[in-house]
Design an enzyme around this catalytic site. Sequence first.
Site, mmCIF file in Angstrom:
data_model
loop_
_atom_site.group_PDB
_atom_site.id
_atom_site.type_symbol
_atom_site.label_atom_id
_atom_site.label_comp_id
_atom_site.label_asym_id
_atom_site.label_seq_id
_atom_site.Cartn_x
_atom_site.Cartn_y
_atom_site.Cartn_z
ATOM 1 N N LYS A 179 13.659 26.700 -24.166
ATOM 2 C CA LYS A 179 12.511 25.866 -24.522
ATOM 3 C C LYS A 179 11.878 26.342 -25.837
ATOM 4 O O LYS A 179 11.560 25.551 -26.727
ATOM 5 C CB LYS A 179 11.474 25.970 -23.389
ATOM 6 C CG LYS A 179 10.458 24.861 -23.384
ATOM 7 C CD LYS A 179 9.348 25.178 -22.405
ATOM 8 C CE LYS A 179 9.383 24.307 -21.198
ATOM 9 N NZ LYS A 179 8.218 24.524 -20.311
ATOM 10 N N ASN A 229 -10.841 15.956 -10.465
ATOM 11 C CA ASN A 229 -9.605 15.278 -10.089
ATOM 12 C C ASN A 229 -9.708 14.638 -8.707
ATOM 13 O O ASN A 229 -9.211 13.538 -8.477
ATOM 14 C CB ASN A 229 -8.425 16.253 -10.146
ATOM 15 C CG ASN A 229 -7.854 16.360 -11.553
ATOM 16 O OD1 ASN A 229 -8.361 15.711 -12.474
ATOM 17 N ND2 ASN A 229 -6.826 17.147 -11.737
ATOM 18 N N LYS A 231 -8.509 0.725 -10.977
ATOM 19 C CA LYS A 231 -7.358 -0.168 -11.098
ATOM 20 C C LYS A 231 -6.496 -0.005 -9.844
ATOM 21 O O LYS A 231 -5.932 1.060 -9.606
ATOM 22 C CB LYS A 231 -6.572 0.186 -12.369
ATOM 23 C CG LYS A 231 -5.776 -0.968 -12.887
ATOM 24 C CD LYS A 231 -5.264 -0.723 -14.276
ATOM 25 C CE LYS A 231 -4.359 -1.842 -14.759
ATOM 26 N NZ LYS A 231 -3.724 -2.656 -13.737
ATOM 27 N N ALA A 232 -6.425 -1.078 -9.088
ATOM 28 C CA ALA A 232 -5.628 -1.018 -7.852
ATOM 29 C C ALA A 232 -4.142 -1.000 -8.198
ATOM 30 O O ALA A 232 -3.726 -1.531 -9.223
ATOM 31 C CB ALA A 232 -5.948 -2.222 -6.977
ATOM 32 N N GLY A 281 0.069 9.217 -8.993
ATOM 33 C CA GLY A 281 1.139 10.205 -8.951
ATOM 34 C C GLY A 281 0.872 11.232 -10.030
ATOM 35 O O GLY A 281 -0.267 11.431 -10.448
ATOM 36 N N CYS A 329 -0.880 16.240 -11.328
ATOM 37 C CA CYS A 329 -2.241 16.760 -11.103
ATOM 38 C C CYS A 329 -2.902 16.239 -9.833
ATOM 39 O O CYS A 329 -3.212 17.024 -8.931
ATOM 40 C CB CYS A 329 -3.105 16.433 -12.308
ATOM 41 S SG CYS A 329 -2.374 17.040 -13.828
ATOM 42 N N LYS A 367 3.189 7.040 -14.734
ATOM 43 C CA LYS A 367 2.328 6.076 -15.423
ATOM 44 C C LYS A 367 2.957 5.821 -16.783
ATOM 45 O O LYS A 367 3.928 6.502 -17.152
ATOM 46 C CB LYS A 367 0.907 6.600 -15.552
ATOM 47 C CG LYS A 367 0.752 7.806 -16.447
ATOM 48 C CD LYS A 367 -0.725 8.139 -16.624
ATOM 49 C CE LYS A 367 -0.907 9.157 -17.716
ATOM 50 N NZ LYS A 367 -2.297 9.466 -17.972
ATOM 51 N N ARG A 379 7.014 13.373 -11.952
ATOM 52 C CA ARG A 379 6.556 14.171 -10.801
ATOM 53 C C ARG A 379 5.632 13.339 -9.904
ATOM 54 O O ARG A 379 4.697 12.723 -10.391
ATOM 55 C CB ARG A 379 5.834 15.436 -11.294
ATOM 56 C CG ARG A 379 6.816 16.480 -11.813
ATOM 57 C CD ARG A 379 6.106 17.670 -12.398
ATOM 58 N NE ARG A 379 5.518 17.365 -13.692
ATOM 59 C CZ ARG A 379 4.804 18.235 -14.398
ATOM 60 N NH1 ARG A 379 4.570 19.440 -13.934
ATOM 61 N NH2 ARG A 379 4.312 17.881 -15.580
HETATM 62 C C1 UGA Z 1 -5.343 13.522 -14.607
HETATM 63 C C2 UGA Z 1 -6.805 13.448 -15.029
HETATM 64 O O1 UGA Z 1 -7.137 12.113 -15.405
HETATM 65 C C3 UGA Z 1 -7.079 14.388 -16.210
HETATM 66 O O2 UGA Z 1 -8.456 14.377 -16.540
HETATM 67 C C4 UGA Z 1 -6.658 15.807 -15.811
HETATM 68 O O3 UGA Z 1 -6.810 16.715 -16.898
HETATM 69 C C5 UGA Z 1 -5.203 15.816 -15.403
HETATM 70 O O4 UGA Z 1 -5.019 14.890 -14.307
HETATM 71 C C6 UGA Z 1 -4.846 17.215 -14.994
HETATM 72 O O5 UGA Z 1 -5.424 17.710 -14.016
HETATM 73 O O6 UGA Z 1 -4.095 17.888 -15.723
HETATM 74 P P1 UGA Z 1 -3.037 12.461 -15.487
HETATM 75 O O7 UGA Z 1 -2.473 12.895 -14.183
HETATM 76 O O8 UGA Z 1 -2.308 12.766 -16.736
HETATM 77 O O9 UGA Z 1 -4.531 13.046 -15.677
HETATM 78 O O10 UGA Z 1 -3.141 10.869 -15.462
HETATM 79 P P2 UGA Z 1 -4.243 9.765 -15.073
HETATM 80 O O11 UGA Z 1 -4.389 8.851 -16.197
HETATM 81 O O12 UGA Z 1 -5.459 10.376 -14.520
HETATM 82 O O13 UGA Z 1 -3.473 8.971 -13.898
HETATM 83 C C7 UGA Z 1 -3.085 9.606 -12.696
HETATM 84 C C8 UGA Z 1 -2.506 8.583 -11.742
HETATM 85 O O14 UGA Z 1 -3.511 7.684 -11.273
HETATM 86 C C9 UGA Z 1 -1.417 7.699 -12.346
HETATM 87 O O15 UGA Z 1 -0.354 7.560 -11.421
HETATM 88 C C10 UGA Z 1 -2.100 6.357 -12.566
HETATM 89 O O16 UGA Z 1 -1.215 5.266 -12.498
HETATM 90 C C11 UGA Z 1 -3.088 6.338 -11.401
HETATM 91 N N1 UGA Z 1 -4.283 5.490 -11.625
HETATM 92 C C12 UGA Z 1 -5.170 5.810 -12.591
HETATM 93 C C13 UGA Z 1 -4.483 4.383 -10.825
HETATM 94 O O17 UGA Z 1 -3.676 4.072 -9.911
HETATM 95 N N2 UGA Z 1 -5.607 3.616 -11.013
HETATM 96 C C14 UGA Z 1 -6.513 3.919 -11.975
HETATM 97 O O18 UGA Z 1 -7.527 3.178 -12.086
HETATM 98 C C15 UGA Z 1 -6.291 5.039 -12.789
#
Ligand code: UGA
Length: 435
Positions: A35, A208, A251-252, A257, A260, A320, A327
């Site tokens: 890496k 989170n 957002k439903a 996933g 985090c 997403k 993961r």
């Molecule tokens: C998340 C947090 O948003 C960050 O603030 C945090 O730093 C990060 O975890 C972490 O702990 O490292 P992340 O997992 O990259 O970030 O992505 P998100 O945008 O939060 O989405 C997480 C999941 O929730 C995705 O599967 C997304 O599709 C889903 N989601 C998100 C929904 O189903 N509905 C929503 O309205 C928003």
Amino acid sequence: MKVTVAGAGYVGLVTSACLAEMGHEVTCIDIQKEKIDMLQSGRSPIYEPGLESLLEKNLHNKQLNFTINPNEAYSNAELIFIAVGTPEQHDGSADLKYIHVAAHTIAHYMEQDVIVCTKSTVPVGTNELIQQIIDSRKPPNLRAEVVANPEFLREGTAIIDFFHGDRIVVGTSDPKVAAIMEQFYQPLQIPIYKTDIRSAEIIKYASNAFLAMKISFINEMAGICDNVGANIEEVAFGIGLDKRIGPHFLKAGIGYGGSCFPKDTKALAQFGGHLNQPLPLLDAVIQVNKRQHSLPIVKAKELVGSLKGKKVAILGLAFKADTDDVRESAALTLINELSVEGADICAYDPIAIPNAKRILGDSITYREDIREALTDAELAIIATEWEQIRHLPLDVYLTHMKKPIVIDGRNCYPLQAIQQYPITYRSVGRPDKTM
Ligand code: UGA
């Protein structure tokens, strides 16, 4: 400042590149030589918009350096960020072995006073443990101050989040250290919240967990909408107008996933249990999300009956859009369940196929072209809200599929647009459309 970042994973890499961009002299250390070699040549092992160009630029300027040599990384560092992984163990708790190794190594190689900031998501008390490990092994004439400095970056928008985040949390009991950290982050013009170490650790998990709770809540409401013919988007907008609720993270879909939310909610629930304080609300959040991942299978069976031998196109593998991370992706749960049902699965994703292949192997077919994935399919399930999927002309479902039946797990298409086409369409918490 001379900064070292321990861990070239997602958080470590983004932090390294962005700190170098701020003008710091950054060394990023990892134990994986392959890496580090890849990074040293300017290539990123992860897909993150904007990251590779920041890496290239700062390697070229000599603001950024990658190494596997702990002496090079730690001996002259003024500030060290620990950004190593804290993977989930069988019981849901966080595995802290990489944190322990980092603390031991820092103590062994440090040759001057240093501030050690923990970016990794760690259970309450971990930063105090890091402090103890370093204190018990460092040269007696040197000082190391451990600070809890959780990160709030989202995959896909991490660079923007680094430079324009909502807040920076600094957890320390030492006002002098807090002042140094404040000065360090000051150029970013992001509000800095100084607090004690344990509160900072909880802020990360609570953030989170709260966001995951919003998602599971809106998904439960989507289930109600599905049953009574209401529209969850209208409901989310209507409740989001209340400033106490806010419009975000409502957002439903087929559930959260990624690396985090699933891991951190389980670790927090496990931690509560460890304290003899069950967290039933959090348990329900996790449960609802599990159910949500399987929702398309329930809808698929209603629409096509048995899935045995039927060609199913899975559109999107990443957890997403704008990431190659699979993961805990809902798509993978779906694929596993569809395989059990005997479906013939063909998956599309613009960039996450190599990562998915590492987990799923050759048990399914992969396509980087949506049209190819849809060809002759009897059912399409949208698992990721990629732009390529959201902007796909709807007639492609008619021209390529055997039968145009679409289950949209991310509510990608406006209902008015779908009405124009003879497509059988199910989404999440919005009125159905049957041909
Ligand atoms: C998340 C947090 O948003 C960050 O603030 C945090 O730093 C990060 O975890 C972490 O702990 O490292 P992340 O997992 O990259 O970030 O992505 P998100 O945008 O939060 O989405 C997480 C999941 O929730 C995705 O599967 C997304 O599709 C889903 N989601 C998100 C929904 O189903 N509905 C929503 O309205 C928003």
